[in-house]
Design a protein around this motif. Structure first.
Motif, mmCIF file in Angstrom:
data_model
loop_
_atom_site.group_PDB
_atom_site.id
_atom_site.type_symbol
_atom_site.label_atom_id
_atom_site.label_comp_id
_atom_site.label_asym_id
_atom_site.label_seq_id
_atom_site.Cartn_x
_atom_site.Cartn_y
_atom_site.Cartn_z
ATOM 1 N N LEU A 1 0.913 -1.345 0.140
ATOM 2 C CA LEU A 1 0.011 0.167 -0.071
ATOM 3 C C LEU A 1 0.830 1.209 -0.026
ATOM 4 C CD1 LEU A 1 -2.886 1.168 0.052
ATOM 5 C CD2 LEU A 1 -2.619 1.140 2.632
ATOM 6 N N GLU B 1 -2.221 -1.692 -5.177
ATOM 7 C CA GLU B 1 -3.204 -1.470 -4.190
ATOM 8 C C GLU B 1 -4.220 -2.676 -3.984
ATOM 9 O OE1 GLU B 1 -6.597 1.837 -2.626
ATOM 10 O OE2 GLU B 1 -5.353 2.549 -4.105
ATOM 11 N N GLU B 2 -4.780 -3.129 -5.103
ATOM 12 C CA GLU B 2 -5.401 -4.100 -5.089
ATOM 13 C C GLU B 2 -4.627 -5.575 -4.590
ATOM 14 O OE1 GLU B 2 -7.141 -5.201 -8.653
ATOM 15 O OE2 GLU B 2 -7.978 -3.288 -9.382
ATOM 16 N N SER C 1 -4.997 -5.052 -0.722
ATOM 17 C CA SER C 1 -6.036 -5.295 -0.428
ATOM 18 C C SER C 1 -6.165 -6.565 -0.266
ATOM 19 C CB SER C 1 -7.205 -4.798 -1.182
ATOM 20 O OG SER C 1 -8.478 -4.985 -0.872
ATOM 21 N N ARG C 2 -5.939 -7.617 -0.996
ATOM 22 C CA ARG C 2 -6.008 -8.958 -0.856
ATOM 23 C C ARG C 2 -5.214 -9.427 0.118
ATOM 24 N NH1 ARG C 2 -5.624 -9.057 -6.843
ATOM 25 N NH2 ARG C 2 -3.540 -9.405 -6.691
ATOM 26 N N ALA D 1 -8.719 -4.094 5.067
ATOM 27 C CA ALA D 1 -9.332 -4.756 3.780
ATOM 28 C C ALA D 1 -10.597 -4.140 3.179
ATOM 29 C CB ALA D 1 -9.650 -6.375 4.128
ATOM 30 N N THR E 1 -9.482 -0.793 1.466
ATOM 31 C CA THR E 1 -8.688 -0.590 0.329
ATOM 32 C C THR E 1 -9.660 -1.503 -0.794
ATOM 33 O OG1 THR E 1 -7.409 -2.630 0.988
ATOM 34 C CG2 THR E 1 -6.529 -0.403 1.341
ATOM 35 N N ASN E 2 -10.572 -2.268 -0.588
ATOM 36 C CA ASN E 2 -11.565 -3.135 -1.316
ATOM 37 C C ASN E 2 -11.820 -2.274 -2.328
ATOM 38 O OD1 ASN E 2 -13.734 -4.424 -2.564
ATOM 39 N ND2 ASN E 2 -13.450 -5.842 -0.881
ATOM 40 N N LYS F 1 -14.794 0.584 -2.747
ATOM 41 C CA LYS F 1 -14.563 1.789 -2.991
ATOM 42 C C LYS F 1 -15.412 2.309 -4.213
ATOM 43 C CE LYS F 1 -10.100 3.023 -3.067
ATOM 44 N NZ LYS F 1 -8.742 2.737 -3.490
#
Length: 262
Positions: free
Chosen positions: A184, A214-215, A218-219, A236, A239-240, A244
């Protein structure tokens, strides 16, 4: 003439799956940590690592000796950090399937890269980001991320349905969350750098771009939360990408409604 037929509009309904998906998008508490079967009776490390309990006890003892040198100082010196990294590297070379050593070396590398925070600053995320990417050795950052990946790979059960030990769950929660944090920060650094500034991050990560990083973060936050890290559960959600996107749609609808009422 017959009376006009009346129709009762049906209420929109969601399937059970739809409801679960929407809840998972916006509610951190719905993160399926309960899906992980933690069994305290299991051996600390999974059997496929081929580390007997007696050997594991020795490794833990040796690891504590190395880490104690870091914890004994409020701000470990560069020499202390480099010594700990070297000793952990020796431990890894002799026991390459021991995941905790990789996780601890990653933490020591992080401390080495960041260095001591200036006394006049607070440990805000933005300050940490600047320290991490302005005073960094890219090779150290590459090794750090590689260590976290190896620790995760070694600790992850072969099947999602397989139970994990308490130590295994804690290690997976910590390493996924640590990697998510770094990804991130790298994502935000690339986004803030834009086309006018050279971001000090490995080329492979630059190629991925800020959105994909960023994805990925998130994972990792999702899995960190799945294995029990409460902060990761919250991150999580934040940042999903789908949450968003839905949030942006809701905000835009509210903006139009407010403007329409003026």
């Amino acid at each position: 003439m017959s009376a006009a037929a009346s129709f009762t509009p049906s209420k929109p309904s969601l399937t059970t799956n739809d409801s679960a998906v929407l809840q998972a998008l916006f509610d951190a508490e719905s993160s399926p940590s309960s899906a992980v079967n933690v069994e305290s009776s299991l051996p600390a490390l999974p059997a496929h690592l081929n580390i007997p309990a007696k050997e594991h006890s020795f490794l833990q003892s040796r690891e504590r000796e190395i880490i104690s040198a870091l914890s004994s100082q409020s701000t470990p010196t560069r020499e202390t950090l480099e010594s700990a990294i070297s000793e952990l590297s020796t431990l890894i070379a002799s026991h390459p399937t021991y995941p905790s050593a990789y996780a601890n070396r990653a933490q020591a590398l992080r401390m080495l890269i960041e260095g001591p925070l200036p006394a006049s600053t607070t440990e805000t995320s933005e300050t940490e980001a600047e320290i991490l990417f302005n005073n960094t050795d890219e090779q150290h950052l590459t090794t750090l991320l590689s260590d976290l990946g190896t620790a995760i790979s070694l600790s992850t059960p072969r099947s999602p349905a397989d139970p994990v030990s308490s130590l295994q769950a804690r290690l997976l929660a910590d390493t996924h969350t640590h990697r998510a944090y770094l990804l991130l920060k790298i994502s935000r650094r690339l986004k803030s750098a834009g086309d006018n500034e050279e971001a000090s991050v490995p080329a492979q990560l630059k190629e991925l771009g800020s959105e994909e990083l960023e994805e990925m973060a998130s994972r990792d936050f999702f899995f960190g939360g799945r294995y029990g890290n409460k902060v990761a559960q919250q991150m999580a959600v934040q940042t999903n990408p789908y949450a968003k996107m839905c949030g942006a749609i809701v905000k835009e609808a509210m903006r139009k409604e407010i403007e329409g009422g003026i």
